[in-house]
Scaffold this motif. Structure first.
Motif, PDB file in Angstrom:
ATOM      1  N   GLU A 179      46.754  42.562  32.576  1.00 26.52           N
ATOM      2  CA  GLU A 179      45.920  41.351  32.577  1.00 26.52           C
ATOM      3  C   GLU A 179      45.389  41.068  33.976  1.00 26.52           C
ATOM      4  O   GLU A 179      44.217  40.712  34.149  1.00 26.52           O
ATOM      5  N   GLN A 180      46.255  41.236  34.986  1.00 25.03           N
ATOM      6  CA  GLN A 180      45.806  41.060  36.364  1.00 25.03           C
ATOM      7  C   GLN A 180      44.728  42.079  36.717  1.00 25.03           C
ATOM      8  O   GLN A 180      43.753  41.753  37.408  1.00 25.03           O
ATOM      9  N   PHE A 226      44.889  46.650  44.003  1.00 25.47           N
ATOM     10  CA  PHE A 226      43.909  45.641  43.609  1.00 25.47           C
ATOM     11  C   PHE A 226      43.145  45.101  44.812  1.00 25.47           C
ATOM     12  O   PHE A 226      41.992  44.670  44.684  1.00 25.47           O
ATOM     13  N   ALA A 265      41.415  41.064  35.208  1.00 26.33           N
ATOM     14  CA  ALA A 265      40.853  39.916  35.919  1.00 26.33           C
ATOM     15  C   ALA A 265      40.255  40.323  37.261  1.00 26.33           C
ATOM     16  O   ALA A 265      39.306  39.691  37.749  1.00 26.33           O
ATOM     17  N   ALA A 266      40.803  41.383  37.865  1.00 23.50           N
ATOM     18  CA  ALA A 266      40.329  41.853  39.170  1.00 23.50           C
ATOM     19  C   ALA A 266      39.255  42.926  39.045  1.00 23.50           C
ATOM     20  O   ALA A 266      38.775  43.445  40.056  1.00 23.50           O
ATOM     21  N   ARG A 291      54.659  46.642  40.833  1.00 17.85           N
ATOM     22  CA  ARG A 291      54.019  45.356  41.131  1.00 17.85           C
ATOM     23  C   ARG A 291      53.543  45.315  42.582  1.00 17.85           C
ATOM     24  O   ARG A 291      52.433  44.866  42.874  1.00 17.85           O
ATOM     25  N   ALA A 309      49.685  44.919  43.043  1.00 17.53           N
ATOM     26  CA  ALA A 309      49.278  43.543  43.325  1.00 17.53           C
ATOM     27  C   ALA A 309      49.684  43.043  44.702  1.00 17.53           C
ATOM     28  O   ALA A 309      49.386  41.893  45.044  1.00 17.53           O
ATOM     29  N   GLU A 333      51.594  42.227  31.833  1.00 16.01           N
ATOM     30  CA  GLU A 333      51.177  41.256  32.845  1.00 16.01           C
ATOM     31  C   GLU A 333      50.248  41.895  33.875  1.00 16.01           C
ATOM     32  O   GLU A 333      49.206  41.330  34.240  1.00 16.01           O
ATOM     33  N   LEU A 334      50.614  43.082  34.351  1.00 20.28           N
ATOM     34  CA  LEU A 334      49.796  43.760  35.357  1.00 20.28           C
ATOM     35  C   LEU A 334      48.459  44.209  34.780  1.00 20.28           C
ATOM     36  O   LEU A 334      47.441  44.222  35.489  1.00 20.28           O
TER      37      LEU A 334
END
Length: 294
Positions: free
Chosen positions: A107-108, A82, A111-112, A72, A76, A104-105
């Protein structure tokens, strides 16, 4: 030439990054302990002083770090992938972490503007050094196809097992099987020694029958010698057993053997064996049997 930013150059990541250099990739590596980048540099790669410097010009970013919080942070965090990699970069996470964190990562990442594959590996230090890892990959099929040259440079058995999170779920199952096999082997070794059987001969014949396994082949040397240099540390397998038991509870699945082996792994960690190879579960069986050092 495809540029790979490789984050995490330890027991597993270091040899893997070296294989990528041999396969023709331009590899830029980063490790918190800078000295661990030296073998990569000697192999023809480059070292970077930060994650940002390692990933800024990368086409692909590979990660091999110990646990979910580490991944993470690498991805992130304020100074992470990212924040500094080019949009569209393909990120391959070779670490073994919680499936829900991977999802979860991913999805992040989407999105990025990034693409993420979870690609945990099995085979330990020997597999990493010999480019013979088994790699279980979760993510989009097109991203798996794009990453195939990287996987082929470091692994022998490479399988796309489903969407993001599936790779980590399969790895959790792998760690359950491996830990259970090591514990069974450790108990068999202690049992054989108690009866004075020639252990090397016994393991040879057992390895040729239904009791044979990759665990027996790879770990019998440690158990015969009583030396346990870390190919895969107990502290990391302890973490993985926590992952599999937590995920099983969430799915409503009962893992009686898994729960027991997790406790035995925790015991080994508690008595100071966490830095040893997971084959040192033998020491726990010996302690319970009053045969430590025999």
């Amino acid at each position: 030439m495809t540029t790979v930013g490789f984050i995490g150059l330890g027991i597993m990541g270091g040899p893997m990054a070296g294989h990528l250099v041999k396969a023709g990739f331009d590899v830029v590596g980063y490790n918190r302990t800078a000295a661990k980048a030296q073998p990569l540099v000697e192999a023809g790669g480059r070292g970077a002083p930060s994650i940002a410097d390692a990933v800024r010009d990368a086409d692909i970013v590979a990660i091999m770090v110990p646990d979910s919080p580490d991944v993470r942070a690498v991805l992130a965090g304020e100074d992470g992938v990212f924040a500094h990699a080019k949009p569209g970069t393909l990120v391959i996470d070779f670490s073994s972490i919680r499936p829900d964190v991977t999802t979860e990562l991913a999805e992040q990442a989407r999105a990025a503007g990034f693409r993420l594959l979870d690609a945990p590996v099995s085979g330990g230090e020997a597999g990493a050094k010999n480019a013979a890892l088994s790699i279980m990959v979760g993510g989009a099929a097109e991203d798996f196809a794009a990453a195939r040259p990287v996987f082929d440079a470091v692994g022998k058995t490479v399988v796309h097992v489903g969407p993001n999170g599936a790779g980590q779920t399969v790895k959790a199952a792998n760690q359950l099987i491996v830990a259970s096999n090591i514990q069974a082997l450790a108990e068999a070794v202690t049992f054989l020694r108690a009866y004075g059987v020639d252990l090397e001969s016994a393991l040879e014949v057992l390895g040729g029958g239904l009791a044979g396994s990759a665990v027996l082949n790879q770990k019998k040397g440690n158990m015969l010698s009583g030396e346990f240099p870390p190919g895969f540390r107990i502290e990391l397998h302890h973490k993985d057993m926590g992952i599999v038991n937590s995920a099983a509870r969430e799915a409503g699945v009962v893992l009686p053997v898994g729960a027991l082996v997790a406790q035995l792994m925790a015991s080994a960690l508690a008595v100071g064996d966490g830095g040893l190879d997971h084959s040192a579960l033998l020491r726990g069986v010996e302690r319970l049997s009053g045969r430590e050092g025999t």
